[in-house]
Design a protein around this motif. Structure first.
Motif, PDB file in Angstrom:
ATOM      1  N   ALA A 102       0.827  -1.207   0.000  1.00 14.13           N
ATOM      2  CA  ALA A 102       0.000   0.000   0.000  1.00 14.13           C
ATOM      3  C   ALA A 102       0.866   1.264   0.000  1.00 14.13           C
ATOM      4  O   ALA A 102       0.548   2.243  -0.687  1.00 14.13           O
ATOM      5  N   VAL A 103       1.930   1.243   0.749  1.00 15.10           N
ATOM      6  CA  VAL A 103       2.836   2.399   0.797  1.00 15.10           C
ATOM      7  C   VAL A 103       3.435   2.662  -0.581  1.00 15.10           C
ATOM      8  O   VAL A 103       3.520   3.811  -1.043  1.00 15.10           O
ATOM      9  N   VAL A 104       3.849   1.583  -1.253  1.00 17.62           N
ATOM     10  CA  VAL A 104       4.426   1.727  -2.593  1.00 17.62           C
ATOM     11  C   VAL A 104       3.359   2.174  -3.591  1.00 17.62           C
ATOM     12  O   VAL A 104       3.567   3.104  -4.377  1.00 17.62           O
ATOM     13  N   GLN A 105       2.202   1.523  -3.564  1.00 20.06           N
ATOM     14  CA  GLN A 105       1.154   1.820  -4.533  1.00 20.06           C
ATOM     15  C   GLN A 105       0.671   3.263  -4.445  1.00 20.06           C
ATOM     16  O   GLN A 105       0.415   3.901  -5.458  1.00 20.06           O
ATOM     17  N   HIS A 106       0.570   3.791  -3.234  1.00 21.72           N
ATOM     18  CA  HIS A 106       0.035   5.139  -3.038  1.00 21.72           C
ATOM     19  C   HIS A 106       1.126   6.180  -2.789  1.00 21.72           C
ATOM     20  O   HIS A 106       0.803   7.319  -2.445  1.00 21.72           O
ATOM     21  N   ASP A 107       2.376   5.762  -2.939  1.00 17.68           N
ATOM     22  CA  ASP A 107       3.522   6.672  -2.801  1.00 17.68           C
ATOM     23  C   ASP A 107       3.428   7.468  -1.497  1.00 17.68           C
ATOM     24  O   ASP A 107       3.488   8.701  -1.489  1.00 17.68           O
ATOM     25  N   LEU A 108       3.311   6.744  -0.394  1.00 19.37           N
ATOM     26  CA  LEU A 108       3.172   7.399   0.911  1.00 19.37           C
ATOM     27  C   LEU A 108       4.494   7.933   1.452  1.00 19.37           C
ATOM     28  O   LEU A 108       4.495   8.681   2.431  1.00 19.37           O
ATOM     29  N   VAL A 109       5.599   7.539   0.817  1.00 15.68           N
ATOM     30  CA  VAL A 109       6.906   8.082   1.217  1.00 15.68           C
ATOM     31  C   VAL A 109       7.574   8.650  -0.035  1.00 15.68           C
ATOM     32  O   VAL A 109       8.468   8.037  -0.619  1.00 15.68           O
ATOM     33  N   PRO A 110       7.153   9.834  -0.485  1.00 14.40           N
ATOM     34  CA  PRO A 110       7.794  10.452  -1.658  1.00 14.40           C
ATOM     35  C   PRO A 110       9.276  10.682  -1.388  1.00 14.40           C
ATOM     36  O   PRO A 110       9.721  10.747  -0.236  1.00 14.40           O
ATOM     37  N   GLN A 111      10.042  10.806  -2.466  1.00 16.19           N
ATOM     38  CA  GLN A 111      11.483  11.018  -2.333  1.00 16.19           C
ATOM     39  C   GLN A 111      11.759  12.210  -1.415  1.00 16.19           C
ATOM     40  O   GLN A 111      11.228  13.307  -1.613  1.00 16.19           O
ATOM     41  N   GLY A 112      12.554  11.968  -0.367  1.00 17.76           N
ATOM     42  CA  GLY A 112      12.931  13.030   0.549  1.00 17.76           C
ATOM     43  C   GLY A 112      11.911  13.371   1.607  1.00 17.76           C
ATOM     44  O   GLY A 112      12.121  14.281   2.409  1.00 17.76           O
ATOM     45  N   ALA A 113      10.777  12.634   1.636  1.00 18.57           N
ATOM     46  CA  ALA A 113       9.723  12.931   2.605  1.00 18.57           C
ATOM     47  C   ALA A 113      10.047  12.343   3.971  1.00 18.57           C
ATOM     48  O   ALA A 113      10.936  11.498   4.127  1.00 18.57           O
ATOM     49  N   ALA A 114       9.317  12.814   4.981  1.00 20.68           N
ATOM     50  CA  ALA A 114       9.453  12.258   6.327  1.00 20.68           C
ATOM     51  C   ALA A 114       8.954  10.819   6.329  1.00 20.68           C
ATOM     52  O   ALA A 114       8.137  10.428   5.483  1.00 20.68           O
ATOM     53  N   PRO A 115       9.415   9.996   7.272  1.00 20.23           N
ATOM     54  CA  PRO A 115       8.947   8.611   7.339  1.00 20.23           C
ATOM     55  C   PRO A 115       7.429   8.544   7.554  1.00 20.23           C
ATOM     56  O   PRO A 115       6.834   9.457   8.131  1.00 20.23           O
ATOM     57  N   VAL A 116       6.822   7.472   7.084  1.00 16.96           N
ATOM     58  CA  VAL A 116       5.414   7.214   7.349  1.00 16.96           C
ATOM     59  C   VAL A 116       5.337   6.141   8.422  1.00 16.96           C
ATOM     60  O   VAL A 116       6.055   5.139   8.376  1.00 16.96           O
ATOM     61  N   LYS A 117       4.482   6.390   9.423  1.00 24.47           N
ATOM     62  CA  LYS A 117       4.305   5.451  10.527  1.00 24.47           C
ATOM     63  C   LYS A 117       2.866   4.964  10.519  1.00 24.47           C
ATOM     64  O   LYS A 117       1.934   5.764  10.629  1.00 24.47           O
ATOM     65  N   LEU A 118       2.686   3.650  10.403  1.00 22.72           N
ATOM     66  CA  LEU A 118       1.364   3.069  10.242  1.00 22.72           C
ATOM     67  C   LEU A 118       1.158   1.918  11.214  1.00 22.72           C
ATOM     68  O   LEU A 118       2.091   1.189  11.562  1.00 22.72           O
ATOM     69  N   MET A 119      -0.091   1.731  11.662  1.00 24.79           N
ATOM     70  CA  MET A 119      -0.433   0.603  12.526  1.00 24.79           C
ATOM     71  C   MET A 119      -1.674  -0.083  11.984  1.00 24.79           C
ATOM     72  O   MET A 119      -2.497   0.530  11.307  1.00 24.79           O
ATOM     73  N   TYR A 120      -1.797  -1.381  12.263  1.00 28.03           N
ATOM     74  CA  TYR A 120      -2.944  -2.148  11.797  1.00 28.03           C
ATOM     75  C   TYR A 120      -3.350  -3.155  12.873  1.00 28.03           C
ATOM     76  O   TYR A 120      -2.583  -3.453  13.801  1.00 28.03           O
ATOM     77  N   ALA A 121      -4.551  -3.668  12.740  1.00 33.65           N
ATOM     78  CA  ALA A 121      -5.045  -4.706  13.648  1.00 33.65           C
ATOM     79  C   ALA A 121      -6.097  -5.510  12.912  1.00 33.65           C
ATOM     80  O   ALA A 121      -6.980  -4.938  12.276  1.00 33.65           O
ATOM     81  N   GLY A 122      -5.992  -6.844  12.978  1.00 39.00           N
ATOM     82  CA  GLY A 122      -6.991  -7.650  12.301  1.00 39.00           C
ATOM     83  C   GLY A 122      -6.556  -9.084  12.123  1.00 39.00           C
ATOM     84  O   GLY A 122      -5.482  -9.494  12.576  1.00 39.00           O
ATOM     85  N   PRO A 123      -7.383  -9.880  11.416  1.00 30.71           N
ATOM     86  CA  PRO A 123      -7.117 -11.314  11.273  1.00 30.71           C
ATOM     87  C   PRO A 123      -6.078 -11.634  10.205  1.00 30.71           C
ATOM     88  O   PRO A 123      -5.979 -10.955   9.187  1.00 30.71           O
ATOM     89  N   MET A 124      -5.297 -12.689  10.469  1.00 26.20           N
ATOM     90  CA  MET A 124      -4.346 -13.272   9.530  1.00 26.20           C
ATOM     91  C   MET A 124      -4.691 -14.755   9.402  1.00 26.20           C
ATOM     92  O   MET A 124      -5.413 -15.305  10.238  1.00 26.20           O
ATOM     93  N   PHE A 125      -4.144 -15.413   8.359  1.00 29.46           N
ATOM     94  CA  PHE A 125      -4.570 -16.783   8.064  1.00 29.46           C
ATOM     95  C   PHE A 125      -3.362 -17.636   7.679  1.00 29.46           C
ATOM     96  O   PHE A 125      -2.602 -17.279   6.779  1.00 29.46           O
TER      97      PHE A 125
END
Length: 434
Positions: A102-125
């Protein structure tokens, strides 16, 4: 015979579901202090994401992933056809690959940008053999930080993880934190070859799986639960003896920051974690008692090459995930219980059927004011309604009958003191809130 939940899954009944919600809220509060924001990714992704991100030779990808397929595509396969890459889907076995995608697809960290910090919660299989602390559908809470390679990010995440465990109630003396470094592309290849040679030297006493790992992924042999393999791997070459200068300096800085913050840890040169994408810092939190062999309740590490694996530009990253079910077992082993569910604030009891509409309106007025309110929906007797109110833990009961409706008032009983008083009908919502 009634249909049961699928093997390796469980229903989360109301008390536990309420605790799971509290568990997630605690994570959001603790991680939010460090700047982490929520992200939600799909429960299934293209299979290729996990093959490239996690590693084809890992047990997760080679043995444990569930395939998600439509009826139309299943028919196509049975008829001898093939599927396009975008139609080859798998339920997510872990959360990192999807977040990085998702970070790559939506370019959440453009060149030279500040870091992106993300959290998630949910089921895995994962299609594993169900056992204590291991299910086929399980829940994780995790974080990912992309765009920063400083050791302060590594130490910050570990400190945050330990603070979360404390916040949910796992005693500090019931856990141990293990740390290690897995090196980088400059030093790990040579180390991997040393471990491969070591495995080949001891092939006659290794299990079949570890003999195969010697060719595909030698470092995975450190994770083997076979006692003979564990004994052999205890004397295997150590990664900490093979680190390049940059990795050694990075690892030392992380340890110094943890010590400065008063976080106790144990260096474990055999800790490699289970997924191929880790580089440099890795860490794992284990409980001392209560979970047997499945004693890890969370962990993670740095993955500075993963964004490139999924088609993005080079972007350093670090993350961790913690297993809700194993945390729950650790809490229970420590004597913790589910928090008491929030009680009903007011129960409106009907003297007879003629006032049911007015009772319904009063319940709604109380709810609109912010109070938990309920009433009988089965035409019980007044005595049975009081029993139901007691079962719901109601703090107050409003008794509403024809006389009360005519007078515009109700009898309000305090269920703890059993005191009763007449109050104006319009004042009930404000009296029972809070």
């Amino acid at each position: 015979m009634a249909i049961q939940a699928p093997e390796g899954t469980k229903d989360m009944l109301p008390d536990e579901a309420a605790f799971w919600t509290q568990f997630k809220n605690t994570a959001a509060e603790v991680f939010g202090r460090y700047g982490y924001a929520p992200i939600e990714t799909p429960l299934f992704e293209q299979t290729e994401l996990f093959v490239r991100g996690i590693g084809e030779a890992t047990d997760v990808v080679s043995k444990e992933m569930f395939t998600a397929i439509s009826g139309e595509n299943l028919k196509k396969l049975l008829d001898g056809g093939t599927l396009r890459a975008k139609s080859r889907l798998s339920l997510r076995p872990e959360g990192t690959a999807g977040v990085v995608r998702a970070v790559v697809q939506h370019d959440l960290v453009p060149q030279g940008a500040a870091p992106v910090k993300l959290m998630y919660a949910g089921p895995m299989f994962r299609a594993e053999r169900p056992q204590k602390g291991r299910q086929r559908q399980f829940n994780q809470v995790g974080i990912e930080c992309l765009g920063a390679e400083e050791p302060t990010v590594d130490a910050e995440a570990i400190i945050m993880l330990m603070q979360f465990y404390a916040a949910v109630g796992i005693p500090q003396d019931a856990m141990r934190l293990l740390v290690n470094s897995m090196g980088c592309d400059a030093c790990r290849p040579a180390y991997r070859e040393k471990v491969r040679a070591y495995l080949q030297e001891h092939a006659d006493v290794l299990c079949d799986a570890c003999q195969g790992r010697a060719e595909t992924n030698p470092l995975r042999a450190f994770d083997c639960k076979n006692p003979d393999c564990a004994r052999i791997m205890a004397d295997a070459p150590k990664i900490t003896d093979c680190l390049c200068d940059d990795c050694r300096a990075h690892y030392q800085a992380v340890k110094d920051l943890l010590a400065q913050a008063g976080v106790a840890f144990v260096e474990d040169p055999t800790l490699v974690r289970g997924l191929d994408y880790y580089t440099r810092t890795v860490f794992e939190v284990q409980v001392v008692d209560g979970l047997g062999a499945q004693n890890a309740i969370g962990g993670g590490g740095r993955y500075d090459k993963l964004t490139e694996e999924v088609g993005g530009r080079p972007t350093p990253g670090l993350g961790f995930a913690l297993g809700y079910e194993r945390c729950l077992l650790a809490l229970q082993a420590a004597g913790a219980e589910f928090p008491a569910p929030e009680r009903c604030a007011v129960f409106v009891a009907c003297v007879d059927e003629t006032v049911r509409a007015q009772a319904f309106a009063l319940v709604q007025a109380c709810r609109n004011a912010g109070a938990r309110a309920d009433m009988d929906h089965q035409r019980r007797s007044l005595k049975s309604q009081f029993k139901l109110a007691d079962k719901l833990g109601a703090r107050h009961v409003c008794v509403l009958g024809p006389d009360e409706v005519a007078a515009g008032s109700v009898t309000l009983r305090d269920m703890q003191t059993h005191e009763e008083r007449m109050v104006p009908l319009a004042e009930v919502p404000s009296l029972v809130v809070g």
